[in-house]
Design an enzyme around this catalytic site. Sequence first.
Site, mmCIF file in Angstrom:
data_model
loop_
_atom_site.group_PDB
_atom_site.id
_atom_site.type_symbol
_atom_site.label_atom_id
_atom_site.label_comp_id
_atom_site.label_asym_id
_atom_site.label_seq_id
_atom_site.Cartn_x
_atom_site.Cartn_y
_atom_site.Cartn_z
ATOM 1 N N HIS A 125 -7.680 6.114 -12.619
ATOM 2 C CA HIS A 125 -8.502 6.994 -12.291
ATOM 3 C C HIS A 125 -7.817 8.404 -12.062
ATOM 4 O O HIS A 125 -8.502 9.399 -11.817
ATOM 5 C CB HIS A 125 -8.983 6.569 -10.501
ATOM 6 C CG HIS A 125 -7.855 6.850 -9.562
ATOM 7 N ND1 HIS A 125 -6.963 5.491 -9.233
ATOM 8 C CD2 HIS A 125 -7.444 7.530 -8.614
ATOM 9 C CE1 HIS A 125 -6.320 6.111 -8.185
ATOM 10 N NE2 HIS A 125 -6.600 7.217 -7.686
ATOM 11 N N ASN A 145 -13.798 -0.167 -3.529
ATOM 12 C CA ASN A 145 -12.685 1.120 -3.172
ATOM 13 C C ASN A 145 -12.493 0.838 -1.980
ATOM 14 O O ASN A 145 -13.329 0.674 -0.816
ATOM 15 C CB ASN A 145 -13.776 2.271 -3.195
ATOM 16 C CG ASN A 145 -12.878 3.532 -3.177
ATOM 17 O OD1 ASN A 145 -11.774 3.429 -3.390
ATOM 18 N ND2 ASN A 145 -13.386 4.727 -3.110
ATOM 19 N N ASP A 180 -6.077 -0.586 -12.507
ATOM 20 C CA ASP A 180 -6.049 0.926 -12.597
ATOM 21 C C ASP A 180 -4.652 1.550 -13.094
ATOM 22 O O ASP A 180 -4.067 1.963 -12.228
ATOM 23 C CB ASP A 180 -6.238 1.101 -11.136
ATOM 24 C CG ASP A 180 -6.897 2.834 -10.815
ATOM 25 O OD1 ASP A 180 -6.856 3.400 -11.946
ATOM 26 O OD2 ASP A 180 -7.045 3.009 -9.746
ATOM 27 N N ASN A 203 -16.161 8.675 -2.252
ATOM 28 C CA ASN A 203 -14.776 8.214 -2.038
ATOM 29 C C ASN A 203 -14.493 8.969 -0.579
ATOM 30 O O ASN A 203 -14.022 8.438 0.319
ATOM 31 C CB ASN A 203 -13.893 8.652 -2.974
ATOM 32 C CG ASN A 203 -12.450 8.270 -3.022
ATOM 33 O OD1 ASN A 203 -12.023 8.119 -1.785
ATOM 34 N ND2 ASN A 203 -11.970 7.561 -4.004
ATOM 35 N N GLY A 254 -2.583 11.141 -2.928
ATOM 36 C CA GLY A 254 -1.659 11.806 -3.755
ATOM 37 C C GLY A 254 -0.631 10.942 -4.361
ATOM 38 O O GLY A 254 0.172 11.120 -5.372
ATOM 39 N N ASN A 255 -0.297 9.547 -3.719
ATOM 40 C CA ASN A 255 0.313 8.404 -4.013
ATOM 41 C C ASN A 255 -0.417 7.813 -5.095
ATOM 42 O O ASN A 255 0.449 6.720 -5.457
ATOM 43 C CB ASN A 255 0.573 7.566 -2.810
ATOM 44 C CG ASN A 255 1.985 8.105 -2.126
ATOM 45 O OD1 ASN A 255 1.856 8.304 -0.894
ATOM 46 N ND2 ASN A 255 2.944 8.398 -2.698
ATOM 47 N N SER A 256 -1.460 8.158 -5.459
ATOM 48 C CA SER A 256 -2.165 7.315 -6.251
ATOM 49 C C SER A 256 -1.467 7.443 -7.881
ATOM 50 O O SER A 256 -0.764 8.382 -8.243
ATOM 51 C CB SER A 256 -3.467 7.932 -6.963
ATOM 52 O OG SER A 256 -4.626 7.423 -6.087
ATOM 53 N N PHE A 311 -2.301 2.541 -6.293
ATOM 54 C CA PHE A 311 -3.711 2.944 -6.585
ATOM 55 C C PHE A 311 -4.815 3.136 -5.338
ATOM 56 O O PHE A 311 -5.724 3.695 -5.699
ATOM 57 C CB PHE A 311 -4.309 2.340 -7.771
ATOM 58 C CG PHE A 311 -4.892 1.050 -7.571
ATOM 59 C CD1 PHE A 311 -4.326 -0.206 -7.662
ATOM 60 C CD2 PHE A 311 -6.337 0.835 -7.260
ATOM 61 C CE1 PHE A 311 -4.836 -1.491 -7.394
ATOM 62 C CE2 PHE A 311 -7.119 -0.346 -7.074
ATOM 63 C CZ PHE A 311 -6.230 -1.550 -6.999
ATOM 64 N N ASP A 312 -4.423 2.439 -4.341
ATOM 65 C CA ASP A 312 -5.203 2.546 -3.088
ATOM 66 C C ASP A 312 -4.845 1.832 -1.728
ATOM 67 O O ASP A 312 -3.582 1.636 -1.990
ATOM 68 C CB ASP A 312 -6.660 1.608 -3.353
ATOM 69 C CG ASP A 312 -7.918 2.141 -2.623
ATOM 70 O OD1 ASP A 312 -7.769 3.298 -2.055
ATOM 71 O OD2 ASP A 312 -8.944 1.550 -2.916
#
Lengths: 717, 717
Positions: free
Chosen positions: B82, B209, B218, B324, B649-651, B667-668
């Site tokens: 993503h 999500n 992801d 989101n 931002g940590n994605s 990722f989430d």
Amino acid sequence: MALRIALLASAAGLAFGAKADEGMWMPSQLPQIAEQLAAAGYRGDPAALADLTRPPMSAVVSLGGCTASFVSPEGLVVTNHHCAYGAIQLNSTAKDNLLANGFIADTRAQEVSAGPAARVLVTTAFDRITDRILGDARGKTGRAYYEAVDAASKAAVAECEQEAGVRCSVANMYYGTDFYLIKQLELKDIRLVYAPPESIGGYGGEIDNFMWPRHSGDFAFYRAYVDKDGKPAAFATDNVPYQPKAFLEVSTDPVAEGDFAMLAGYPGRTFRHRTAAEFADQVGTQLPARVDLFGSLLETIARATAGNAEADVLYASQVASLKNNLKRAQGELDGLRRSDAVGVRQRDEAAMLAWLSKQPDAADTRRDIDAVQAVIAQSHATRERDQLFATMRSQTQLLKSAMQLQRLAIERGKPDAQRESGYQQRDEALIEASLKQVQRRYDPAVEKAVLAGLLARYRQLPATQRIAELDAVFGTDAAQATATLDALYAGTGLGAEAERLRLLAAAPAELEASTDPLMQAAATLLPAALRIEDADKEQDGELLRLRPAYMRALISYRESQGQAVYPDANSTLRVSYGKVSSLAPRDGVHYTPLTTVQGIVEKHTGEEPFDAPKPLRDAIAKGDFGSSIDPVLGTQTVNFMTNLDTTGGNSGSPVMDANGKLIGLNFDSNWEAVSASWMFDPRYKRAIHVDARYLRWLMAKVYPAPHLLKEMNLPVE
Amino acid sequence: MALRIALLASAAGLAFGAKADEGMWMPSQLPQIAEQLAAAGYRGDPAALADLTRPPMSAVVSLGGCTASFVSPEGLVVTNHHCAYGAIQLNSTAKDNLLANGFIADTRAQEVSAGPAARVLVTTAFDRITDRILGDARGKTGRAYYEAVDAASKAAVAECEQEAGVRCSVANMYYGTDFYLIKQLELKDIRLVYAPPESIGGYGGEIDNFMWPRHSGDFAFYRAYVDKDGKPAAFATDNVPYQPKAFLEVSTDPVAEGDFAMLAGYPGRTFRHRTAAEFADQVGTQLPARVDLFGSLLETIARATAGNAEADVLYASQVASLKNNLKRAQGELDGLRRSDAVGVRQRDEAAMLAWLSKQPDAADTRRDIDAVQAVIAQSHATRERDQLFATMRSQTQLLKSAMQLQRLAIERGKPDAQRESGYQQRDEALIEASLKQVQRRYDPAVEKAVLAGLLARYRQLPATQRIAELDAVFGTDAAQATATLDALYAGTGLGAEAERLRLLAAAPAELEASTDPLMQAAATLLPAALRIEDADKEQDGELLRLRPAYMRALISYRESQGQAVYPDANSTLRVSYGKVSSLAPRDGVHYTPLTTVQGIVEKHTGEEPFDAPKPLRDAIAKGDFGSSIDPVLGTQTVNFMTNLDTTGGNSGSPVMDANGKLIGLNFDSNWEAVSASWMFDPRYKRAIHVDARYLRWLMAKVYPAPHLLKEMNLPVE
């Protein structure tokens, strides 16, 4: 060779039983599986379980559609709130809505009638009479076979019911292989004693229905009354509490994962021993069609009651039932697909047939099995049409009443023993009761909308499936149907209870001369219903004659593998045993087997169905759980889950511990298990129960009824 | 007394840290909490973690909004699918839809540009420059304080950026208490190397999500390129792979519940050290308003794109982002209420103030804290109006572009150092890139509908909140707004990329003379935007000046309890550590910390977002998991969960084991944890990661890229 394996298994002391955890056993089968019952943890005597005159089985009763149990020597009966729903609704008024407020009779005098149709049925005898039932049928086929079985059954019932106050029936086990005469004491004066508010009894409503984790206080208490001589009698103020032969003791012990659990009740119907072709039909055709039909009925009723609060109330019960059935059908479909039920059953049947082909004298059996398959294949031709026509009666009140009255008039012209089941003298009181209840469940605009919707579906069927009588009454297009429905419901007098009861009492000639348009329509339609019934009976007769070959092959095949076979459920008393069990419903998710009051708080939104009443929320916040606290969790439990084998009809079933004490009431299955009526998948089959400790806490601390706790010999704190 | 407790705690060897599991530590803080890091299971040297020029930290990079990490000596970068979504979309054509099909560059030559705006930023220095930034500000107030800080920051950045190929920034830590100069190598030639199909990378889509259990692959790979001299450069075919100072080794070990885990990345923003009043405002006002606004924007776009497949595609990214954000706002609201964040923060702040009142010389501090509270209270007066006006720019393409162009023209008239951040010379390339991308995300009918909807909301505000310039352009009723929007979008030439780029290059006078109606509207509106910006800066200046008093009091108070304080997240490099963790999200439910491919099969419906591609389903059915199989579960894992402290931002953040090896990609977060940007509740805060073993399996067996596995020194089986 196969037989030898079975003997070796027995010799080695291996359990002679069905597959792990599966089984709705006839009490009489329990001594046969005594070893595995003991191995599972049961501490009582399995032989005692086979005796319906002794505890605990003699304490387990049927309410007709639900199960219940005696829990005091004074006829106190516990069942589910949803099983007592009709009785609670019946006693609700605009001033005192018992559904909203709950109900506590502080004295016996305050106990109110559950209604004229309420029954508590105590099974007192259960005898195998296969030879008597089949004696005259042997050598016959089709309709004649059916009639012979039916006549023999009626004769047996009539003879049995010579005794006053009993209700008898013949139960068909293993699809016509065996027949049992069941005698039940029929208690008719049933009174409502205690019910929590619906916001406790039905907490979570449709949203949580079939779901886990669950937080419902789904219980209520009745009391059975008899006349002063101790005999069953209709409601009378001077009746006295019935004193049952046995009652269940309510446990005060904790419940934990892995504990032995046992359940007795009246499971309605299962289809586990149906043929592979029937499995394929169920998954491929029947269930998808049912989902579609129920969905459209709900839409029709919602549209017709929109903005009409009164109609909304009148149809609340029917809507709840349709929603339940819709959800169930969808869950059954999903579950059967997930378990690959069709594939599993096909491979099992193929293995059975392969085994059979190696047995001596298998040719006759194989010929009958092939014949079964052929009859089943034929039976699908006009099914959708027939189901629509049946739905026109089952989902209406006035049209159903009119057809019932016309039908009864015909049946009354026959000797009682030859009348159709459900229309005999013994059934007339029930018919009367149902005619009386119409008022509370009927609105003409809604009934017209329901019929218009069903007729529209009917008109979409191929021309070859038309029913001349339906076309004669309702015409062949939407405009004609609408005009006819308007005329029928504007002109009929059946909306009045007095008129329905007058017609119930009237002579056949009087009915024939009736100018009531709905009675005339019913008279026109009745021959079609009878014609379809006749065709079904011809088919049913053939299946009744032929299926035993299939069942006997299956039983022998299972025996060759060291396994006993329980009959498919048929609303007779059955026993299941297993344990308190968690569930891994899907990858990454694990459900613990006990829920707590914390979940009530988490789910509470203040809006129905998550509107926990203030006294309950306050009591949870206070945290005074007294003697009902769970020693491990340190809080109050609400519901628990087992792997017991249940189906519809098991609602209200007592759940017992290893000593036969009552630890809970069955009230639902999990969503993943609703396909269990066709296939028991041990990975997913769970039953959901009210924890008896939650019931005790509510009655001790939240909506107190200390007199009832004392009556059950339970702590009041 | 409080100080003495802190010393005792340290003396006793107790961990000097934040509350259990909580913390987004600056790398420089890690030596300070070395003991607790080792106690948690980290086997490396905490001191090494503080050095941004050494592994592992030097391997962790920012993509601007996402995190990524180098995983080979040849500049191979791994991040989330993503995070690479825009680049994948950019390279998709009608003939080859990379979102649908995935992408594998078999050779370096096949690696395609991720677009002119793509960046990989390697943090190379992180130095405290508080005195330099605040030197000139001290003694000033409000806007002047802000300007002084801003000027000092820009000067520091400008000086830093004298060096070619670097991007510098000043990070404000602890709300103005400390300032750091951050230097980042700015790699500009970024290429797409590998991406699974979206039906793997985004399996579960919006439905899943924020949800657990999760089953998303992801991840995607980029490669960073530099010119032949090893310097950052724009895309050029003869550029060569960048050779990073360090790269992460991908683990081949299993992962299990309880294992130590550590994560590094660029978390965007948290608000954990905001005041109790700000917590109350967030829960009581801001989040409910946000849910409402996003919901109405989504409805507007859905109506405007209905039946227009092309517009649907153009707005897919914006809709996904709005959905989101909507879901996130609702989850944040639910979570903050569930954790009683307002109450917790209020009690914590009251305790801090009570502690403070007992400290010597606390009067000045208390006066500044009271002043902070007053400024915050004032700041809410025109907030809703200002947010609507800001949304008109952020959720449009052409209006935003017009206002950007007008604003840039003004800023260009100033010396570069005095230009507004985002409009300096160094920003112009990014502005150009964003002006180029308009084409792929714009449809005039949709943009008009979005603006009409926002204007309608604006007109419902009280008359005291009117913005004269908005009324001048769009009138004061719906009819005027519609007519104006029609005229603006019919008349503007900004829909053409060439025209936008022409205006970007044009002289201010040329813009002023422009007859483009949208450029004229933007010119009218700009003063309002600048006026609001000025008022904000005045307020921001006061908060920047005063908040450090609040933060210093909080830090001292925590110190008195033996706890370190990490700064709220601000898109700078942070480290979190914890462990692989299960979750009990609610009564009766337990989530296991690892999911498996079984869940992909269970969720598969064949319809987006549960449309697992056939090669994946076939490979799962085949069950050949090779070296990536989980030894305990006996199958292929997909995602796992930890209690690491993360936020947006940590994605793409690398998740490392006790030895610093890469075991997954963040990722989430779970739904229960989206409120963690305000409050870390250890009962519910979890982070969700792609298991590196799933990535390895997909690249080995399903969509093979053995050359990349070899490049990462991983088994190809």
